[in-house]
Design a protein around this motif. Sequence first.
Motif, PDB file in Angstrom:
ATOM      1  N   ARG A   1       0.700  -0.966  -0.092  1.00 31.64           N
ATOM      2  CA  ARG A   1       0.054   0.132   0.015  1.00 31.64           C
ATOM      3  C   ARG A   1       0.965   1.546   0.061  1.00 31.64           C
ATOM      4  O   ARG A   1       1.929   1.100   0.549  1.00 31.64           O
ATOM      5  CB  ARG A   1      -1.465  -0.135   1.417  1.00 31.64           C
ATOM      6  CG  ARG A   1      -1.916  -1.165   1.327  1.00 31.64           C
ATOM      7  CD  ARG A   1      -2.645  -1.138   0.338  1.00 31.64           C
ATOM      8  NE  ARG A   1      -4.155  -2.218   0.619  1.00 31.64           N
ATOM      9  CZ  ARG A   1      -3.937  -3.166  -0.075  1.00 31.64           C
ATOM     10  NH1 ARG A   1      -2.602  -3.958  -0.605  1.00 31.64           N
ATOM     11  NH2 ARG A   1      -4.826  -3.824   0.702  1.00 31.64           N
TER      12      ARG A   1
ATOM     13  N   GLU B   1      -4.220   1.104  -2.776  1.00 31.03           N
ATOM     14  CA  GLU B   1      -3.732  -0.059  -2.754  1.00 31.03           C
ATOM     15  C   GLU B   1      -3.208  -0.118  -4.524  1.00 31.03           C
ATOM     16  O   GLU B   1      -3.886   0.902  -5.152  1.00 31.03           O
ATOM     17  CB  GLU B   1      -4.213  -1.215  -2.837  1.00 31.03           C
ATOM     18  CG  GLU B   1      -6.334  -1.055  -3.123  1.00 31.03           C
ATOM     19  CD  GLU B   1      -6.433  -1.264  -4.739  1.00 31.03           C
ATOM     20  OE1 GLU B   1      -5.794  -2.303  -5.451  1.00 31.03           O
ATOM     21  OE2 GLU B   1      -7.094  -0.888  -4.905  1.00 31.03           O
TER      22      GLU B   1
ATOM     23  N   ASN C   1     -12.546  -8.890   7.514  1.00 29.87           N
ATOM     24  CA  ASN C   1     -11.972  -9.950   7.104  1.00 29.87           C
ATOM     25  C   ASN C   1     -12.371  -9.895   5.794  1.00 29.87           C
ATOM     26  O   ASN C   1     -11.514 -10.337   5.132  1.00 29.87           O
ATOM     27  CB  ASN C   1     -11.594 -11.295   8.218  1.00 29.87           C
ATOM     28  CG  ASN C   1     -10.753 -11.384   8.875  1.00 29.87           C
ATOM     29  OD1 ASN C   1     -10.738 -10.292   9.592  1.00 29.87           O
ATOM     30  ND2 ASN C   1     -10.627 -12.204   9.448  1.00 29.87           N
ATOM     31  N   THR C   2     -12.979  -8.821   5.217  1.00 33.90           N
ATOM     32  CA  THR C   2     -14.253  -9.289   4.191  1.00 33.90           C
ATOM     33  C   THR C   2     -13.614  -8.192   3.481  1.00 33.90           C
ATOM     34  O   THR C   2     -13.564  -7.586   2.364  1.00 33.90           O
ATOM     35  CB  THR C   2     -15.226  -9.858   4.040  1.00 33.90           C
ATOM     36  OG1 THR C   2     -16.677  -8.470   4.536  1.00 33.90           O
ATOM     37  CG2 THR C   2     -15.482 -11.143   4.009  1.00 33.90           C
ATOM     38  N   GLY C   3     -13.208  -6.857   4.354  1.00 37.87           N
ATOM     39  CA  GLY C   3     -12.589  -5.686   3.470  1.00 37.87           C
ATOM     40  C   GLY C   3     -13.787  -4.816   3.998  1.00 37.87           C
ATOM     41  O   GLY C   3     -14.137  -3.521   2.861  1.00 37.87           O
ATOM     42  N   VAL C   4     -15.414  -4.835   4.590  1.00 39.48           N
ATOM     43  CA  VAL C   4     -16.371  -3.837   4.852  1.00 39.48           C
ATOM     44  C   VAL C   4     -16.679  -3.617   6.603  1.00 39.48           C
ATOM     45  O   VAL C   4     -15.875  -4.383   7.685  1.00 39.48           O
ATOM     46  CB  VAL C   4     -17.768  -3.865   4.072  1.00 39.48           C
ATOM     47  CG1 VAL C   4     -17.295  -4.238   2.593  1.00 39.48           C
ATOM     48  CG2 VAL C   4     -17.483  -5.621   4.900  1.00 39.48           C
ATOM     49  N   ASP C   5     -16.643  -2.348   6.890  1.00 40.94           N
ATOM     50  CA  ASP C   5     -17.381  -2.499   8.095  1.00 40.94           C
ATOM     51  C   ASP C   5     -19.463  -3.159   8.449  1.00 40.94           C
ATOM     52  O   ASP C   5     -19.565  -3.704   7.198  1.00 40.94           O
ATOM     53  CB  ASP C   5     -17.513  -0.710   8.398  1.00 40.94           C
ATOM     54  CG  ASP C   5     -18.177   0.027   8.028  1.00 40.94           C
ATOM     55  OD1 ASP C   5     -18.998  -0.325   7.418  1.00 40.94           O
ATOM     56  OD2 ASP C   5     -17.839   1.144   8.078  1.00 40.94           O
TER      57      ASP C   5
ATOM     58  N   SER D   1     -16.744   0.144   2.238  1.00 44.12           N
ATOM     59  CA  SER D   1     -14.988  -0.630   2.489  1.00 44.12           C
ATOM     60  C   SER D   1     -14.719  -0.038   3.460  1.00 44.12           C
ATOM     61  O   SER D   1     -13.977   1.107   4.069  1.00 44.12           O
ATOM     62  CB  SER D   1     -15.001   0.037   0.924  1.00 44.12           C
ATOM     63  OG  SER D   1     -13.506  -0.640   0.864  1.00 44.12           O
TER      64      SER D   1
ATOM     65  N   GLN E   1      -8.925  -2.225   2.791  1.00 48.18           N
ATOM     66  CA  GLN E   1      -8.763  -3.329   2.740  1.00 48.18           C
ATOM     67  C   GLN E   1      -8.826  -4.429   3.745  1.00 48.18           C
ATOM     68  O   GLN E   1      -9.397  -3.840   4.675  1.00 48.18           O
ATOM     69  CB  GLN E   1      -6.809  -3.704   2.689  1.00 48.18           C
ATOM     70  CG  GLN E   1      -6.475  -3.071   3.610  1.00 48.18           C
ATOM     71  CD  GLN E   1      -5.027  -2.840   3.654  1.00 48.18           C
ATOM     72  OE1 GLN E   1      -4.878  -1.404   3.661  1.00 48.18           O
ATOM     73  NE2 GLN E   1      -3.924  -4.192   3.917  1.00 48.18           N
ATOM     74  N   PRO E   2      -8.867  -5.780   3.949  1.00 48.07           N
ATOM     75  CA  PRO E   2      -9.716  -6.682   4.522  1.00 48.07           C
ATOM     76  C   PRO E   2      -8.334  -6.932   5.929  1.00 48.07           C
ATOM     77  O   PRO E   2      -7.177  -7.029   5.106  1.00 48.07           O
ATOM     78  CB  PRO E   2      -9.735  -8.254   3.989  1.00 48.07           C
ATOM     79  CG  PRO E   2      -9.893  -7.982   2.535  1.00 48.07           C
ATOM     80  CD  PRO E   2      -9.223  -6.900   2.650  1.00 48.07           C
ATOM     81  N   THR E   3      -9.169  -6.999   7.433  1.00 43.70           N
ATOM     82  CA  THR E   3      -8.088  -7.980   8.400  1.00 43.70           C
ATOM     83  C   THR E   3      -7.873  -8.850   7.477  1.00 43.70           C
ATOM     84  O   THR E   3      -8.707  -9.653   7.280  1.00 43.70           O
ATOM     85  CB  THR E   3      -8.695  -6.940   9.100  1.00 43.70           C
ATOM     86  OG1 THR E   3     -10.163  -7.835   9.193  1.00 43.70           O
ATOM     87  CG2 THR E   3      -9.220  -5.357   9.573  1.00 43.70           C
ATOM     88  N   ASN E   4      -6.836  -8.938   9.467  1.00 39.39           N
ATOM     89  CA  ASN E   4      -6.345 -10.553   8.723  1.00 39.39           C
ATOM     90  C   ASN E   4      -6.251 -11.121  10.351  1.00 39.39           C
ATOM     91  O   ASN E   4      -5.890 -11.946  10.597  1.00 39.39           O
ATOM     92  CB  ASN E   4      -5.668 -10.842   8.126  1.00 39.39           C
ATOM     93  CG  ASN E   4      -5.049 -11.967   7.937  1.00 39.39           C
ATOM     94  OD1 ASN E   4      -5.325 -12.818   7.402  1.00 39.39           O
ATOM     95  ND2 ASN E   4      -2.866 -12.340   8.903  1.00 39.39           N
TER      96      ASN E   4
END
Length: 612
Positions: free
Chosen positions: A182, A188, A454-458, A463, A466-469
């Motif tokens: 990033r 990104e 983890n899919t990139g949305v709150d 959006s 970017q997704p968390t992990n």
Amino acid sequence: MDLLEQLSLGTILADGAMGTMLHARGVGFDKCFDELNLTNPAAVADIHREYIEAGAQLIITNTFGANRYKLKKHGFEDDVTEINRAGVELAKRAVAASFKNIFVAGDVGPLGVRIAPYGRVKPEEARAAFAEQVKALADAGADLIVIETMSDLYEIQEAIKASKQTCDLPVVASVTFTRDDRTLLGDEPMKVARTLRDAGADVIGVNCSGGPSQLLRILKQMKHAVLDGKFWVKPNAGWPEQVGGRIMYPADPEYFGDYALAFREAGASIVGGCCGTTPLHITAMKKAFETAPVFVAESISILAEDEMLDEPAEQPTQLAQKLSAGKFSICVEMDPPRGLSTHKLLAGASLLYDAGADVINVADSPMARMRMSAWAVCDLVQRKIGVETTLHFPTRGRNLLRVQGDLLAAHALGIRNVFVVMGDPTSIGDYPEATDNYDLVPSGLIKLIKQGFNTGVDHSGTSIGQPTNFFVGAALNLCPQDMDNEVKNLHRKIKAGADFFLTQPIYRVDDGPKLIEAYEAKHGKLDKPILAGILPLVSGKHANFLHHEVPGVFIPDEARERIESAGEGGAKVGVELAVELIQNIKSWASGIYIMPQFHRYDMVAEIIEAVK
């Protein structure tokens, strides 16, 4: 031919680093490299000649910092035009002496100041500064303008506008990225590529950043975003390291030669080198191009999306990998300090890590008592001790806004394991009058993390870039008073996406199998790892207190009798009991979650060493 016509015939080779070469000649990093165009033109011209002899078909002027803002730091703000004109003239004389057709790119770097909305410099002021430099470069005879090493899309868009309004030369716009692929401001690669295209860049670029491997990955994503674009790639010679007071780069010329072909095959129109690269790197890249079959731009096949984006931004956490591999994992809980000092906590964490703990779990305001932020402690432990942490994340006392902000903060600090729990009510703690309202129960927070962040949305579906992990744990009571209700809660958490479970303390081997059997009778196989809670007993008094006064804790008579009869040796027996229990639960538990009592980290270290 002009540049764009040449690029339609195939990939061309650019030069390497200018700053690296000047520094190797004894110029300190505190000096104004651009001013050397006037005071030491021979040094600059020699570097241009070396790159031309190495095979570069495009060389960049020594004007990276020759704008009014950066030059002002050295007292040369009135010499913008003169320094830029000299930079182009030096490069053109080197080209003329070579009797080769070589492009001269007028180099434009960042202004060195933040522009709005992240700084005080207005966009029109930034555009004027860029226009001043671009005009000097174009008037001196540059063949193209290269805007490079940018990290702010607002700034690079102003630079592109200035170039297009000031001259009719082709414009290369190149951005640099951090280790997480990033920009410094979080954009990104695919967004960057589209933004540069829409701003009017003729060639989209990526430079500096890390080594060739990272930039090849970024190039593929950019190419996927702008299929018909032309691309410029100039990687550093790897991530820099300081060795003996010198800045060293690990990637050697041969390695660059291999990647030159990979860049070309991925769609790069212009390939060169950035920080740490030398004429030797350019020679290796030229040799690679000459020994490989001629590659025409039209023959480039665009990779499928799943091939281009198949490298995940992050690997699973060490805890996730170990549990997935079926290895017995050891987690240890620690409480944050009640004041500012972290010395004892870090010393304890170091002892536990050396003994063999896989993860340090950091509780958040245990027993509703005021303590240091658990995120800060996780960050300290990970940075200073080097052991992975799990952040306890209670829902109590947090509304939806705070929950999501805190999750983003934790992720930004590098915390990836989170243990979702309800949390202790404030009524039992230091501030019983404090509110403890909450918007989410644990299963709701697990769902928000696993199916949202983890899919990139709150939570609202917007959006987050970017997704968390996050690897998410949940609480489990292996000896509940209401078995049916506990099975129901367990199933709800699994459906929400829980990755693993930490249990309350147990002292009976068969507590786990009883609940697992009850669950599997209703819902089928339980395939989530369970880390059994182990709370070492310190004395007979301690054992009796837990058994009689703490809900959900049942200590067998035999264990209480053994520790009571030990007298002052109770702690030793407590270790023995814990080790025996751990050895007997390995048939159904994936690991253990040890909760030290009274900061007796020495006892825990002894237990870990015994069961490792």
